[in-house]
Design an enzyme around this catalytic site. Structure first.
Site, mmCIF file in Angstrom:
data_model
loop_
_atom_site.group_PDB
_atom_site.id
_atom_site.type_symbol
_atom_site.label_atom_id
_atom_site.label_comp_id
_atom_site.label_asym_id
_atom_site.label_seq_id
_atom_site.Cartn_x
_atom_site.Cartn_y
_atom_site.Cartn_z
ATOM 1 N N LYS A 159 0.844 -1.206 0.000
ATOM 2 C CA LYS A 159 0.000 0.000 0.000
ATOM 3 C C LYS A 159 0.879 1.257 0.000
ATOM 4 C CE LYS A 159 -3.915 -2.369 2.088
ATOM 5 N NZ LYS A 159 -4.788 -2.635 3.242
ATOM 6 N N GLN A 200 -5.022 -1.274 9.437
ATOM 7 C CA GLN A 200 -4.849 -2.595 8.824
ATOM 8 C C GLN A 200 -5.399 -3.682 9.753
ATOM 9 O OE1 GLN A 200 -3.815 -3.178 5.723
ATOM 10 N NE2 GLN A 200 -3.969 -5.386 5.918
ATOM 11 N N ASP A 211 -11.288 2.777 3.845
ATOM 12 C CA ASP A 211 -11.591 1.338 3.833
ATOM 13 C C ASP A 211 -13.098 1.086 3.764
ATOM 14 O OD1 ASP A 211 -9.547 -0.571 3.756
ATOM 15 O OD2 ASP A 211 -8.936 -0.131 5.815
#
Ligand code: GUN
Length: 286
Positions: A53, A97, A120
């Site tokens: 990422k 994460q 997200d």
């Protein structure tokens, strides 16, 4: 033999779209777009994902700030951290994460990201918007899968889609997003009876269960499109949830593992970060 749904190529296309859009803003003197990636502990798989990422950010002109927190952090400390990072006006997107270490509550943590920075799409605000239509941030794996299918000119409207797996990250938001694309969607899970009788009716079969070779060719309709979200580490290397060698002969299109859905998730995070940046520039979150 099926045509490969090439996530490496499609993710390049999507990242290039994002890069070009950012370039236009930067040429006009807009400030740098920044993404904060929060990771707790040192889960080896997560380490690889967050590194990918951060690399993608750098390649397309996003400031990717990787924040690594101790495995021993308390829920309270983590929450304070997320709130502080989210308050920074120079940070446009924030993501935590997953998975978090077992002593931490991921739902409470992700809910603290402000909806307009929730790249997200995990907050209840953005999940709620998904029920209304395609208005908020769509989670990266569902968004990446839909982009991958469209990139290969696969028509979605009217198709029978079967999703195996009902996670908050993939199965559930993907079901809603595909409903918004006018698919007829069935979601199967560990308690589903006669799974094969359902999967074998799918025009598009999407599998996210985390079990190597779970889907065999007898569970797949001839000429179906098969999307494998699984990333399973086995002694033979990384394999998906689909018995690729056999299902490949049955399907019209199929994703490889690796090189299918994985790169799409990263690329879609870049797209969502651009969206968060544009919200900040306009001062308006629909
Ligand atoms: N872990 C596995 N997939 C994802 C994802 O899309 N986002 C985050 N934050 N964590 C993940």
């Amino acid at each position: 033999m099926a045509i490969i749904l090439d996530g490496k190529k499609a993710s390049k296309d999507l990242k290039e779209e994002v890069r070009l859009s950012l370039d236009q803003y930067y040429k006009k003197g807009a400030p740098k777009c920044n993404l904060a990636i929060i990771m707790v502990g040192d889960n080896p798989a997560s380490e690889i994902y967050v590194r990918n990422k951060a690399k993608a950010c750098e390649a397309i002109g996003i400031g990717g700030q990787l924040i690594k927190l101790s495995e021993k952090i308390t829920q309270e400390e983590l929450e304070k951290y997320i709130i502080a990072v989210s308050k920074d006006p120079k940070v446009h997107g924030v993501m935590v994460q997953l998975p978090l270490p077992p002593h931490l509550d991921a739902d409470r943590a992700t809910e603290l990201v402000p909806p307009e920075k929730d790249v997200d799409g995990f907050t209840t605000a953005n999940l709620g918007k998904l029920i209304i239509g395609n208005q908020g941030f769509l989670s990266c794996t569902p968004g990446g899968i839909i982009y991958l299918l469209k990139n290969h000119k696969i028509v979605l409207a009217g198709k029978n889609v079967v999703i195996v797996g009902r996670s908050k990250i993939v199965g559930k938001p993907l079901a809603l997003a595909l409903l918004n694309e006018n698919c007829t969607v069935t979601v199967c899970h560990s308690k589903t009876k006669n799974l094969a009788s359902i999967t074998s009716k799918a025009d598009i079969l999407i599998v996210a269960v985390g079990k190597p070779n779970f889907i065999t060719s007898d569970m797949v309709k001839y000429c179906a499109v098969v999307v494998d979200v699984g990333i399973n580490r086995t002694p033979e290397g990384i394999v998906g949830d689909v018995d690729f060698a056999n299902v490949e002969r049955q399907a019209s299109f199929i994703t490889p593992v690796p090189g299918g859905v994985g790169p799409m998730t990263v690329a879609y995070l870049m797209k969502n970060t651009l969206h968060a940046y544009e919200i900040s520039l306009k001062g308006k979150y629909n």
